[in-house]
Write a protein that holds these residues in place. Structure first.
Motif, PDB file in Angstrom:
ATOM      1  N   SER A 197       0.856  -1.181   0.000  1.00 53.60           N
ATOM      2  CA  SER A 197       0.000   0.000   0.000  1.00 53.60           C
ATOM      3  C   SER A 197       0.890   1.228   0.000  1.00 53.60           C
ATOM      4  O   SER A 197       2.108   1.139   0.157  1.00 53.60           O
ATOM      5  CB  SER A 197      -0.911   0.012   1.235  1.00 53.60           C
ATOM      6  OG  SER A 197      -0.145   0.248   2.413  1.00 53.60           O
ATOM      7  N   SER A 208      -7.863  -4.514  -0.203  1.00 49.08           N
ATOM      8  CA  SER A 208      -7.464  -5.526  -1.180  1.00 49.08           C
ATOM      9  C   SER A 208      -8.185  -6.842  -0.939  1.00 49.08           C
ATOM     10  O   SER A 208      -8.408  -7.617  -1.867  1.00 49.08           O
ATOM     11  CB  SER A 208      -5.948  -5.750  -1.132  1.00 49.08           C
ATOM     12  OG  SER A 208      -5.245  -4.580  -1.486  1.00 49.08           O
ATOM     13  N   ARG A 209      -8.570  -7.073   0.308  1.00 48.75           N
ATOM     14  CA  ARG A 209      -9.242  -8.324   0.640  1.00 48.75           C
ATOM     15  C   ARG A 209     -10.723  -8.298   0.300  1.00 48.75           C
ATOM     16  O   ARG A 209     -11.401  -9.312   0.407  1.00 48.75           O
ATOM     17  CB  ARG A 209      -9.041  -8.641   2.132  1.00 48.75           C
ATOM     18  CG  ARG A 209      -7.607  -8.922   2.503  1.00 48.75           C
ATOM     19  CD  ARG A 209      -7.503  -9.537   3.886  1.00 48.75           C
ATOM     20  NE  ARG A 209      -7.796  -8.586   4.929  1.00 48.75           N
ATOM     21  CZ  ARG A 209      -6.879  -7.878   5.580  1.00 48.75           C
ATOM     22  NH1 ARG A 209      -5.602  -8.030   5.268  1.00 48.75           N
ATOM     23  NH2 ARG A 209      -7.216  -7.037   6.529  1.00 48.75           N
ATOM     24  N   GLY A 211     -11.869  -6.921  -2.688  1.00 52.63           N
ATOM     25  CA  GLY A 211     -12.090  -6.794  -4.114  1.00 52.63           C
ATOM     26  C   GLY A 211     -11.323  -5.706  -4.831  1.00 52.63           C
ATOM     27  O   GLY A 211     -11.374  -5.625  -6.062  1.00 52.63           O
ATOM     28  N   PHE A 212     -10.604  -4.830  -4.093  1.00 49.59           N
ATOM     29  CA  PHE A 212      -9.805  -3.796  -4.741  1.00 49.59           C
ATOM     30  C   PHE A 212      -8.443  -4.376  -5.129  1.00 49.59           C
ATOM     31  O   PHE A 212      -7.778  -5.021  -4.314  1.00 49.59           O
ATOM     32  CB  PHE A 212      -9.600  -2.602  -3.815  1.00 49.59           C
ATOM     33  CG  PHE A 212     -10.804  -1.718  -3.670  1.00 49.59           C
ATOM     34  CD1 PHE A 212     -10.957  -0.585  -4.450  1.00 49.59           C
ATOM     35  CD2 PHE A 212     -11.797  -2.016  -2.749  1.00 49.59           C
ATOM     36  CE1 PHE A 212     -12.057   0.233  -4.328  1.00 49.59           C
ATOM     37  CE2 PHE A 212     -12.911  -1.208  -2.618  1.00 49.59           C
ATOM     38  CZ  PHE A 212     -13.053  -0.074  -3.406  1.00 49.59           C
ATOM     39  N   ASN A 213      -8.031  -4.134  -6.368  1.00 54.97           N
ATOM     40  CA  ASN A 213      -6.705  -4.538  -6.828  1.00 54.97           C
ATOM     41  C   ASN A 213      -5.891  -3.282  -7.104  1.00 54.97           C
ATOM     42  O   ASN A 213      -6.161  -2.554  -8.066  1.00 54.97           O
ATOM     43  CB  ASN A 213      -6.815  -5.387  -8.105  1.00 54.97           C
ATOM     44  CG  ASN A 213      -7.572  -6.676  -7.868  1.00 54.97           C
ATOM     45  OD1 ASN A 213      -7.375  -7.334  -6.856  1.00 54.97           O
ATOM     46  ND2 ASN A 213      -8.436  -7.042  -8.797  1.00 54.97           N
ATOM     47  N   PHE A 214      -4.913  -3.005  -6.257  1.00 63.73           N
ATOM     48  CA  PHE A 214      -4.098  -1.799  -6.393  1.00 63.73           C
ATOM     49  C   PHE A 214      -2.785  -2.142  -7.087  1.00 63.73           C
ATOM     50  O   PHE A 214      -2.188  -3.193  -6.843  1.00 63.73           O
ATOM     51  CB  PHE A 214      -3.820  -1.188  -5.020  1.00 63.73           C
ATOM     52  CG  PHE A 214      -5.067  -0.789  -4.277  1.00 63.73           C
ATOM     53  CD1 PHE A 214      -5.802   0.319  -4.658  1.00 63.73           C
ATOM     54  CD2 PHE A 214      -5.508  -1.532  -3.192  1.00 63.73           C
ATOM     55  CE1 PHE A 214      -6.950   0.685  -3.979  1.00 63.73           C
ATOM     56  CE2 PHE A 214      -6.652  -1.179  -2.502  1.00 63.73           C
ATOM     57  CZ  PHE A 214      -7.381  -0.060  -2.903  1.00 63.73           C
ATOM     58  N   GLU A 215      -2.341  -1.221  -7.922  1.00 62.98           N
ATOM     59  CA  GLU A 215      -1.122  -1.449  -8.689  1.00 62.98           C
ATOM     60  C   GLU A 215      -0.256  -0.196  -8.649  1.00 62.98           C
ATOM     61  O   GLU A 215      -0.743   0.920  -8.816  1.00 62.98           O
ATOM     62  CB  GLU A 215      -1.473  -1.786 -10.140  1.00 62.98           C
ATOM     63  CG  GLU A 215      -0.275  -2.029 -11.030  1.00 62.98           C
ATOM     64  CD  GLU A 215      -0.657  -2.259 -12.487  1.00 62.98           C
ATOM     65  OE1 GLU A 215       0.240  -2.579 -13.283  1.00 62.98           O
ATOM     66  OE2 GLU A 215      -1.848  -2.096 -12.821  1.00 62.98           O
ATOM     67  N   TYR A 227      -5.943   1.369 -10.027  1.00 62.39           N
ATOM     68  CA  TYR A 227      -6.674   0.320  -9.312  1.00 62.39           C
ATOM     69  C   TYR A 227      -7.718  -0.289 -10.246  1.00 62.39           C
ATOM     70  O   TYR A 227      -8.143   0.316 -11.238  1.00 62.39           O
ATOM     71  CB  TYR A 227      -7.354   0.871  -8.058  1.00 62.39           C
ATOM     72  CG  TYR A 227      -8.518   1.800  -8.336  1.00 62.39           C
ATOM     73  CD1 TYR A 227      -9.826   1.332  -8.355  1.00 62.39           C
ATOM     74  CD2 TYR A 227      -8.313   3.157  -8.581  1.00 62.39           C
ATOM     75  CE1 TYR A 227     -10.896   2.177  -8.612  1.00 62.39           C
ATOM     76  CE2 TYR A 227      -9.365   4.015  -8.843  1.00 62.39           C
ATOM     77  CZ  TYR A 227     -10.659   3.512  -8.859  1.00 62.39           C
ATOM     78  OH  TYR A 227     -11.719   4.357  -9.125  1.00 62.39           O
ATOM     79  N   ASN A 228      -8.139  -1.500  -9.904  1.00 58.18           N
ATOM     80  CA  ASN A 228      -9.230  -2.183 -10.587  1.00 58.18           C
ATOM     81  C   ASN A 228     -10.058  -2.927  -9.553  1.00 58.18           C
ATOM     82  O   ASN A 228      -9.662  -3.036  -8.377  1.00 58.18           O
ATOM     83  CB  ASN A 228      -8.704  -3.160 -11.646  1.00 58.18           C
ATOM     84  CG  ASN A 228      -8.320  -2.469 -12.941  1.00 58.18           C
ATOM     85  OD1 ASN A 228      -9.178  -1.967 -13.656  1.00 58.18           O
ATOM     86  ND2 ASN A 228      -7.020  -2.423 -13.229  1.00 58.18           N
ATOM     87  N   SER A 230     -12.034  -6.567  -8.607  1.00 58.66           N
ATOM     88  CA  SER A 230     -12.157  -7.984  -8.955  1.00 58.66           C
ATOM     89  C   SER A 230     -13.547  -8.277  -9.510  1.00 58.66           C
ATOM     90  O   SER A 230     -13.717  -9.050 -10.443  1.00 58.66           O
ATOM     91  CB  SER A 230     -11.883  -8.849  -7.721  1.00 58.66           C
ATOM     92  OG  SER A 230     -10.570  -8.664  -7.265  1.00 58.66           O
ATOM     93  N   ARG A 232     -16.347  -6.761 -11.518  1.00 56.30           N
ATOM     94  CA  ARG A 232     -16.565  -5.641 -12.425  1.00 56.30           C
ATOM     95  C   ARG A 232     -17.937  -4.991 -12.238  1.00 56.30           C
ATOM     96  O   ARG A 232     -18.173  -3.887 -12.724  1.00 56.30           O
ATOM     97  CB  ARG A 232     -16.406  -6.117 -13.870  1.00 56.30           C
ATOM     98  CG  ARG A 232     -14.992  -6.548 -14.235  1.00 56.30           C
ATOM     99  CD  ARG A 232     -14.038  -5.376 -14.101  1.00 56.30           C
ATOM    100  NE  ARG A 232     -12.675  -5.727 -14.473  1.00 56.30           N
ATOM    101  CZ  ARG A 232     -12.175  -5.570 -15.686  1.00 56.30           C
ATOM    102  NH1 ARG A 232     -12.930  -5.085 -16.649  1.00 56.30           N
ATOM    103  NH2 ARG A 232     -10.925  -5.908 -15.942  1.00 56.30           N
TER     104      ARG A 232
END
Length: 784
Positions: A197, A208-209, A211-215, A227-228, A230, A232
């Motif tokens: 993070s 993140s746990r 459903g958020f996917n951070f990049e 971010y995306n 999981s 949609r």
């Protein structure tokens, strides 16, 4: 392009009647038309920012606006007025040659110019030019090859989407981080990317746990965050608003946006709250202290609560003789990294050695928290923006002289605090703000209490309290699943939960229509954190996030005494010895509140429902929302607001609002009689269930007599809790005969508020005393 999107991009979740998603050079978009993505999620068109606004952006009311795509792939907005066409805006020329250009609104909200026959042949895209909103898949950061810098910029106002004063940009100096700007002034920073993070946004780990996917990407070509989701189907957006906050919203099925997260949110969120080499403690009072080995640069300013000058070293570093050492600060929000040195090839030990070799180096930390830590960050100037977190944060190693390394580290300066860094001073309850997870270990408060219209102050109380992030509570309770509900009280529902480490908790959630409120929430948290006793429930922490207010307690395996005594199904037969130990435990807990704690505390709502039982049936008093504190010897006062539970209230309190420690004694007496009888004191005095177990009749009768002594009408006749504990702890000695109980029919200065109709005169054979009890009070005591 920023201006263009402010004028024409509109996000909606309903499909308008015009449903094309593509423009071509021969098919322009007029002011009355819209483009709609294939899924119907996104709509693009000319719009008014609010329903009350009459402005159309960018076209004047008397003109007609058109969005056109040229044959070379350039987007153009024109306005026709008085038979004259004016170009209001156009996109930059594309670097890619397009044979057959089209402009398409995609299902992710990206508006792209591409070749019609080659979907991936994109010459221009709106995602490269964000305005105030970051959608899933959008990059926030820099393209080091092209020089493109993708920033977020607020609107000027809710009715004016032109660029405002606030922006979020990627600062690529040192260890890259996001910074919040007011104009060109840095106001807030995300902290460096830790591998999990951003350092100042530790809640990203828990998000993140769900459903958020951070990049986060940092290489020689680009540095960006995105971010995306999981799932949609979950629609979310990040917005920077005109008040200086970054806010994340989630679309709810009720056709509305719900605020899910925001920053800055605490007094330590600003870039430099405590000056150079100062430590900021969220919710601290005072919020600033100096690092160990440092002292305020201007003691006078600190005495006036102005900490902006920060701290300076007490002793200079001794680089030549290599006698310096490092002080480990745990759970730290790392200092500002814009002027730091970063190398991801170093390990922590090599990082330490590199710092000692450089006389200008003042500290180090791991650059990546994953897998036990890796990489190296070195600081060479003052520490700026250092703060402390709770279960999040990371270790920071501060270089100090040998002398300071050996000092105690917990001292007071003017009684501005110089604290050891593993200890956190904090104050909670003077403002109900949303909070990130912060372990609060040490706290100074200045609170006020009243008695007899005089004010006295409680000072220098040391409290222990952690703050839990909302996402952790949601995960622990399975989003407050109905099957996890333990019960319902005046405060609100109570849920069972389990933390990641297996610890079971009870979450007390303030209901919106609760009879209690924020004041009671603050009061309970403030009081219970002062108290340490085996017969008082232990508060593990609280959660104050958005409009949620929750108290997190240790879980009591055997629930409440009320459920065991008066539940519809008595699944547990409580033998006499257990009942006796419960009575004795509650008495000891009350004695601690009245006489042994630092201040006198009157509970005001003692009842079977507020006595919880752990796995060994050890009783613990809970629910301190109604409690009051006193200083000094005079502990009687009057209130206009009578709170508590009728039936347990002393008559002088129920009628006249007068309460004291003797009010709790009365409630305790009622509780004792209920424990003995196993009922709401409207049946036998001895629970029939006890016939199946062995018990001492003398001990039972002694408890009944002691209970009746506690419910005497005149408070002066009731024993103190120290006398009660003594009476319970000794079997010898004759107890005094009780006088008229507080719920008798006869009215006097301490009379009952209940009606005097339908009263019964019964004989309590245990001590040959006649008592008059009213049926309307539902308090009949009969010993057969």
């Amino acid at each position: 392009m920023q201006t263009f999107l402010r004028f024409i991009l509109l996000i909606t979740l309903s499909r308008p009647c015009f449903s094309a998603d593509t423009l071509s050079p021969t098919q322009p978009l007029s002011e009355s038309q819209t483009l709609v993505s294939a899924s119907g999620t996104f709509t693009l068109g000319f719009f008014s920012p609010t329903e009350i606004s009459k402005n159309r952006y960018v076209v004047p009311q008397s003109s007609t606006g058109v969005l056109t795509l040229s044959t070379n792939g350039t987007l153009i907005i024109t306005s026709m007025q008085h038979n004259s066409t004016t170009i209001l805006w156009s996109s930059a020329p594309t670097r890619v040659n397009l044979n057959n250009p089209v402009a398409q609104l995609l299902d992710d909200g990206n508006f792209v110019v591409r070749d019609k026959d080659q979907a991936n042949h994109v010459a221009w895209q709106s995602f490269d030019h964000p305005t105030d909103t970051l959608l899933p898949g959008m990059k926030l950061g820099c393209d080091l090859t092209t020089g493109l810098n993708r920033n977020l910029t607020s609107w000027k106002s809710p009715n004016n989407p032109s660029p405002g004063d606030y922006s979020i940009t990627m600062d690529i100096r040192g260890d890259p981080q996001l910074v919040f700007l007011y104009g060109s002034v840095r106001k807030w920073r995300s902290g460096p990317w830790t591998g999990l993070s951003f350092g100042s946004i530790p809640e990203m780990v828990s998000y993140s746990r769900i459903g958020f996917n951070f990049e986060f990407v940092n290489n020689n070509r680009e540095v960006y965050y995105r971010y995306n989701m999981s799932n949609r189907s979950i629609i979310t957006r990040l917005v920077v608003n005109q008040t200086g906050k970054a806010e994340r919203y989630v679309w709810l099925s009720q056709s509305r946006w719900s605020l899910f997260w925001y920053t800055p949110k605490s007094q330590c969120s600003s870039l430099d709250s405590c000056g150079p080499n100062g430590i900021c403690y969220p919710f601290g009072s005072p919020m600033c202290s100096c690092l160990q080995g440092f002292e305020p640069r201007s003691p006078r300013d600190w005495a006036m609560m102005d900490m902006s000058s920060g701290c300076i070293r007490k002793q200079p570093l001794d680089c030549q003789n290599s006698t310096d050492g490092f002080l480990k600060i745990v759970r730290a929000r790392l200092p500002d990294t814009w002027n730091s040195f970063v190398d991801h090839s170093f390990g922590l030990e090599e990082c330490r050695a590199k710092c000692l070799m450089n006389c200008s180096c003042i500290g180090y930390a791991s650059a990546d928290m994953r897998a036990g830590g890796s990489g190296c960050i070195l600081w060479f100037k003052d520490f700026i923006g250092l703060a402390i977190y709770s279960t999040s944060g990371q270790d920071l190693y501060v270089r100090v002289s040998k002398t300071d390394l050996g000092s105690s580290g917990r001292k007071s300066h003017r009684k501005g605090i110089v604290a050891i860094i593993t200890v956190i001073p904090a104050t909670l309850l003077l403002a109900c703000a949303a909070a990130s997870s912060v372990w609060i270990k040490r706290k100074r408060i200045t609170g006020q209490v009243q008695h007899h219209n005089h004010q006295s102050k409680i000072r220098d109380e040391e409290l222990e309290l952690p703050l839990f992030d909302l996402s952790l509570v949601l995960e622990a309770t399975n989003n407050f699943a109905p099957e996890n509900k333990l019960g319902q009280g005046g405060f609100g529902p109570v849920y069972k939960g389990k933390l990641e480490d297996g610890l079971e908790i009870a979450v007390k959630r303030l209901s919106r229509n609760s009879l209690q409120g924020i004041d009671e929430f603050k009061n309970e948290a403030l009081l219970i954190t002062k108290l340490q006793h085996r017969n008082l429930v232990r508060l593990l922490g609280c959660c104050m996030d958005m409009d949620e207010r929750m108290l997190i307690y240790e879980y009591m395996a055997n629930k409440s005494l009320d459920s065991l005594l008066f539940g519809r199904e008595k699944t547990i037969n409580i033998d006499w010895q257990t009942r006796y130990q419960i009575i004795l435990g509650v008495a000891r807990g009350l004695l601690y509140l009245h006489q042994e704690s630092r201040v006198t505390i009157i509970h005001r709502d003692l009842k079977a429902g507020n006595v919880l039982l752990d796995e060994t049936m050890n009783p613990k008093i809970s629910d301190f929302g109604m409690a009051r504190t006193f200083c000094g010897d005079d502990t009687t006062t009057k209130t206009r607001k009578v709170v508590g539970t009728y039936g347990y209230m002393a008559p002088e309190y129920a009628m006249d609002g007068i309460f004291s420690v003797k009010s709790d004694v009365f409630s305790f007496g009622v509780l004792v009689l209920e424990i003995v009888s196993g009922q709401k004191i409207n049946g036998e005095a001895i629970d029939p269930l006890l016939s199946n177990s062995s018990y001492s009749l003398d001990q039972v009768i002694r408890c009944i007599q002691m209970g009746l002594l506690c419910v005497q009408s005149n408070p002066k006749d009731r024993p103190t809790m120290s006398s009660v504990v003594f009476m319970l702890s000794t079997e010898n000695g004759r107890l005094p005969k009780p006088k008229q109980p507080g719920f008798a029919a006869k009215r006097n200065s301490y009379a009952s508020p209940y009606s005097s109709n339908a009263c019964d005169t019964i004989t309590v054979l245990a001590y040959d005393t006649k008592l008059t009890l009213c049926q309307e009070t539902r308090r009949k005591i009969i010993i057969l």
